[in-house]
Design a protein around this motif. Structure first.
Motif, PDB file in Angstrom:
ATOM      1  N   LEU A  42     -77.996-129.590  -7.647  1.00  0.00           N
ATOM      2  CA  LEU A  42     -78.625-128.549  -6.848  1.00  0.00           C
ATOM      3  C   LEU A  42     -78.312-127.160  -7.374  1.00  0.00           C
ATOM      4  O   LEU A  42     -79.217-126.357  -7.595  1.00  0.00           O
ATOM      5  N   ASN A  43     -77.037-126.859  -7.609  1.00  0.00           N
ATOM      6  CA  ASN A  43     -76.644-125.516  -8.035  1.00  0.00           C
ATOM      7  C   ASN A  43     -77.194-125.179  -9.418  1.00  0.00           C
ATOM      8  O   ASN A  43     -77.167-125.999 -10.331  1.00  0.00           O
ATOM      9  N   GLY A  44     -77.648-123.932  -9.568  1.00  0.00           N
ATOM     10  CA  GLY A  44     -78.171-123.492 -10.852  1.00  0.00           C
ATOM     11  C   GLY A  44     -77.092-123.140 -11.857  1.00  0.00           C
ATOM     12  O   GLY A  44     -77.335-123.114 -13.052  1.00  0.00           O
ATOM     13  N   ILE A  45     -75.857-122.853 -11.360  1.00  0.00           N
ATOM     14  CA  ILE A  45     -74.747-122.488 -12.244  1.00  0.00           C
ATOM     15  C   ILE A  45     -73.686-123.571 -12.167  1.00  0.00           C
ATOM     16  O   ILE A  45     -73.164-123.881 -11.089  1.00  0.00           O
ATOM     17  N   THR A  62     -59.590-117.324 -18.731  1.00  0.00           N
ATOM     18  CA  THR A  62     -59.482-116.854 -17.351  1.00  0.00           C
ATOM     19  C   THR A  62     -60.635-117.449 -16.560  1.00  0.00           C
ATOM     20  O   THR A  62     -61.800-117.264 -16.906  1.00  0.00           O
ATOM     21  N   MET A  63     -60.303-118.204 -15.507  1.00  0.00           N
ATOM     22  CA  MET A  63     -61.321-118.893 -14.726  1.00  0.00           C
ATOM     23  C   MET A  63     -61.735-118.057 -13.510  1.00  0.00           C
ATOM     24  O   MET A  63     -60.979-117.190 -13.071  1.00  0.00           O
ATOM     25  N   PRO A  64     -62.939-118.351 -12.971  1.00  0.00           N
ATOM     26  CA  PRO A  64     -63.904-119.386 -13.366  1.00  0.00           C
ATOM     27  C   PRO A  64     -64.723-118.976 -14.583  1.00  0.00           C
ATOM     28  O   PRO A  64     -64.869-117.790 -14.881  1.00  0.00           O
ATOM     29  N   LEU A  65     -65.294-119.985 -15.279  1.00  0.00           N
ATOM     30  CA  LEU A  65     -66.167-119.774 -16.423  1.00  0.00           C
ATOM     31  C   LEU A  65     -67.362-120.726 -16.327  1.00  0.00           C
ATOM     32  O   LEU A  65     -67.188-121.916 -16.027  1.00  0.00           O
ATOM     33  N   ALA A  66     -68.544-120.210 -16.582  1.00  0.00           N
ATOM     34  CA  ALA A  66     -69.745-121.037 -16.528  1.00  0.00           C
ATOM     35  C   ALA A  66     -69.892-121.843 -17.814  1.00  0.00           C
ATOM     36  O   ALA A  66     -69.587-121.355 -18.909  1.00  0.00           O
ATOM     37  N   GLU A  83     -86.293-115.965 -25.356  1.00  0.00           N
ATOM     38  CA  GLU A  83     -85.144-115.614 -26.179  1.00  0.00           C
ATOM     39  C   GLU A  83     -84.150-114.751 -25.402  1.00  0.00           C
ATOM     40  O   GLU A  83     -82.979-114.681 -25.754  1.00  0.00           O
ATOM     41  N   GLU A  84     -84.641-114.090 -24.364  1.00  0.00           N
ATOM     42  CA  GLU A  84     -83.792-113.263 -23.516  1.00  0.00           C
ATOM     43  C   GLU A  84     -84.135-113.546 -22.059  1.00  0.00           C
ATOM     44  O   GLU A  84     -85.307-113.626 -21.696  1.00  0.00           O
ATOM     45  N   VAL A  85     -83.109-113.705 -21.231  1.00  0.00           N
ATOM     46  CA  VAL A  85     -83.299-114.077 -19.835  1.00  0.00           C
ATOM     47  C   VAL A  85     -82.576-113.076 -18.945  1.00  0.00           C
ATOM     48  O   VAL A  85     -81.442-112.687 -19.245  1.00  0.00           O
ATOM     49  N   VAL A  86     -83.226-112.641 -17.889  1.00  0.00           N
ATOM     50  CA  VAL A  86     -82.543-111.924 -16.824  1.00  0.00           C
ATOM     51  C   VAL A  86     -82.430-112.914 -15.674  1.00  0.00           C
ATOM     52  O   VAL A  86     -83.416-113.244 -15.012  1.00  0.00           O
ATOM     53  N   TYR A  87     -81.210-113.404 -15.481  1.00  0.00           N
ATOM     54  CA  TYR A  87     -80.957-114.507 -14.554  1.00  0.00           C
ATOM     55  C   TYR A  87     -80.349-113.980 -13.264  1.00  0.00           C
ATOM     56  O   TYR A  87     -79.432-113.149 -13.282  1.00  0.00           O
ATOM     57  N   THR A  88     -80.850-114.449 -12.136  1.00  0.00           N
ATOM     58  CA  THR A  88     -80.336-114.038 -10.834  1.00  0.00           C
ATOM     59  C   THR A  88     -79.187-114.937 -10.423  1.00  0.00           C
ATOM     60  O   THR A  88     -79.283-116.167 -10.527  1.00  0.00           O
ATOM     61  N   GLY A  89     -78.089-114.334  -9.985  1.00  0.00           N
ATOM     62  CA  GLY A  89     -76.932-115.100  -9.550  1.00  0.00           C
ATOM     63  C   GLY A  89     -77.233-116.001  -8.364  1.00  0.00           C
ATOM     64  O   GLY A  89     -78.341-116.008  -7.825  1.00  0.00           O
ATOM     65  N   GLN A  90     -76.231-116.767  -7.917  1.00  0.00           N
ATOM     66  CA  GLN A  90     -76.452-117.750  -6.871  1.00  0.00           C
ATOM     67  C   GLN A  90     -76.075-117.198  -5.494  1.00  0.00           C
ATOM     68  O   GLN A  90     -75.256-116.298  -5.369  1.00  0.00           O
TER      69      GLN A  90
END
Length: 493
Positions: A42-45, A62-66, A83-90
């Motif tokens: 379900l989660n995108g990240i 240093t955590m967390p890391l995707a 080639e370039e993405v502007v990704y919205t956080g969760q």
């Protein structure tokens, strides 16, 4: 599989997953979990939490890391230029299918993980989800390689709530994206010609095919359409070439069902080469496939006429920077599905004026393939024919080393003439006999070698032996290969 500890890669890892190359497709999030590409359905990240920071494999971070993100058009603020993405956080999304934000996002969990990826220069895997009616989940997910997080910021989103944005850039030196020249609207293939960027021709077949074949060009300035040939969906027979007498067919009625009584099934080793799923799919590549023909008692809906039904998928011819024209499908194509026939002028190879200057010559080398000659992979199909007359093969040495007939698509031909070579292709060549049984004059069909996601370029192996093509002066002709495959041979011939 999680409960029985049988996941392939249960430990979250940074970077590439062994065995998963760019372009690999999955048909559910669960399949991605099993392989270890993305451990959430379900989660995108997908990220490694703070609690894992003391483990040896994560020492020094240093955590967390995707480790992975999935882009599926869930958030209204996403922007994907490939080639370039502007990704919205969760977070803050209502998950009701309308993609609207209903609250502010917070800098925790996956959002903090992506920020740390930027600070520690740790790449993240990117997989894109596309709608797919043929998939059992309604979607297909394509792995598109590693990206680096280059920037992040907070802003008010479309719905007025605070969202975190992450700019991700694809790391150079990876295999080319299969979707690199297509404009996406929320990651979908074009639904109509009006959505196709760079349209230069609405239908290169001029109405001959049952499905339009548009052409697009985002490379040339000004953009040009394919030219220098006449489209023909069927084979044209050159003067001096006579097709064999129509073969005696089977006595089945309506459709061929029982291989024990179908004469055509007997020629295929007492079985049918196709299954009826998805309108007909070839079970495996064979030395030759015998289909029902004009004198058979069955009708046009018989599964043993699968390659005779014309185009089934929406194809597009598009311009590439270094390979000329190419072909891709807007639809998902299942493994074993027929794509198209290689058409042009059927002629004797000896009658070609200048074979070295024509890149659209397809030698009908089915006999050589059956015998595994000149480096060809020998296929199953040593057929238990009732009599030798069913398969007209001349066994002299000249025929073994030389394809007597060829198809010239240089000035006339169908969509197959635009399909490029690849050292790791997703199509394969299949010889088919239907109206007659002369292997030297077999029809040349292209079939899907694997499940092919939408917008992936269609390719097959041209089968050249290195150093086999000569200039008129006798010197070896060399053509570089730009297929981009991981195991590319670097030369076409």
């Amino acid at each position: 599989m999680m409960a029985t500890k049988t996941l392939l890669n249960p430990t979250k890892m940074f970077g590439e997953i062994p065995g998963v190359d760019v372009g690999h497709q999955f048909y559910s999030r669960a399949e991605m979990v099993v392989v270890g590409v993305h451990s959430h359905w379900l989660n995108g990240i997908d990220y490694v939490g703070k609690g894992h920071g003391k483990k040896e494999e994560y020492k020094g971070y240093t955590m967390p890391l995707a480790v992975s993100i999935v882009i599926s058009g869930i958030y209204e603020d996403d922007l994907d230029n490939l080639e370039e993405v502007v990704y919205t956080g969760q977070g803050g999304n209502n998950l009701l299918g309308d993609k609207r934000q209903v609250s502010d996002q917070v800098m925790l969990r996956g959002n903090l993980a992506l920020k740390n990826n930027m600070l520690q220069s740790v790449p993240v895997r990117v997989t894109r989800g596309h709608a797919c009616s043929s998939s059992y989940t309604g979607k297909v997910y394509t792995y598109d390689g590693l990206y680096k997080v280059s920037q992040y910021w907070a802003e008010k989103g479309v719905s007025g709530f605070t969202v975190f944005k992450y700019r991700l850039k694809r790391i150079v030196g990876q295999p080319a994206l299969t979707t690199s020249q297509v404009h996406f609207y929320r990651a979908h293939a074009p639904e109509s010609l009006s959505q196709l960027r760079g349209l230069v021709c609405e239908d290169i077949s001029g109405g001959q095919e049952n499905i339009q074949i548009p052409a697009s060009n985002l490379v040339d300035n000004p953009p040009i359409a394919p030219m220098g040939y006449v489209y023909r969906k069927s084979i044209q027979v050159a003067k001096g070439v006579t097709l064999p007498t129509t073969a005696t067919g089977c006595n089945c009625k309506g459709a061929c069902i029982d291989p024990r009584i179908c004469a055509c099934a007997q020629l295929n080793g007492s079985d049918f080469p196709y299954v009826s799923k998805d309108g007909g799919r070839l079970i495996e590549a064979k030395a030759v496939v015998f289909e029902c023909g004009p004198k058979c008692g069955c009708g046009p809906s018989c599964v043993n006429r699968t390659s005779q039904h014309g185009l089934k998928y929406r194809l597009e011819v598009f311009r590439t920077p270094n390979k000329g024209w190419a072909v891709r499908s807007w639809d998902f194509i299942p493994s074993g599905a027929p794509i198209c026939e290689y058409t042009g002028t059927l002629m004797r190879t000896n009658d070609l004026d200048n074979i070295s200057g024509n890149e659209f010559i397809f030698e009908i080398d089915c006999l050589q393939t059956m015998k595994g000659l000149d480096g060809r992979e020998k296929r199953p199909g040593v057929l238990p024919l009732p009599t030798s007359s069913h398969l007209e093969i001349n066994d002299d040495k000249k025929t073994e080393s030389f394809a007597e007939y060829c198809i010239d698509a240089g000035t006339t031909g169908g969509v197959a003439r635009f399909i490029n070579h690849s050292c790791e292709p997703n199509l394969f060549v299949q010889c088919v006999l239907s109206s007659h049984h002369d292997i030297k004059l077999a029809r040349i069909m292209l079939f899907a070698a694997d499940n092919i996601p939408p917008l992936q370029e269609l390719t097959y192996d041209y089968g050249y032996v290195l150093d086999s093509v000569m200039h008129p002066d006798g010197k070896i002709k060399v053509m570089p290969c730009y297929c981009g495959a991981k195991e590319c041979r670097k030369r076409l011939y």
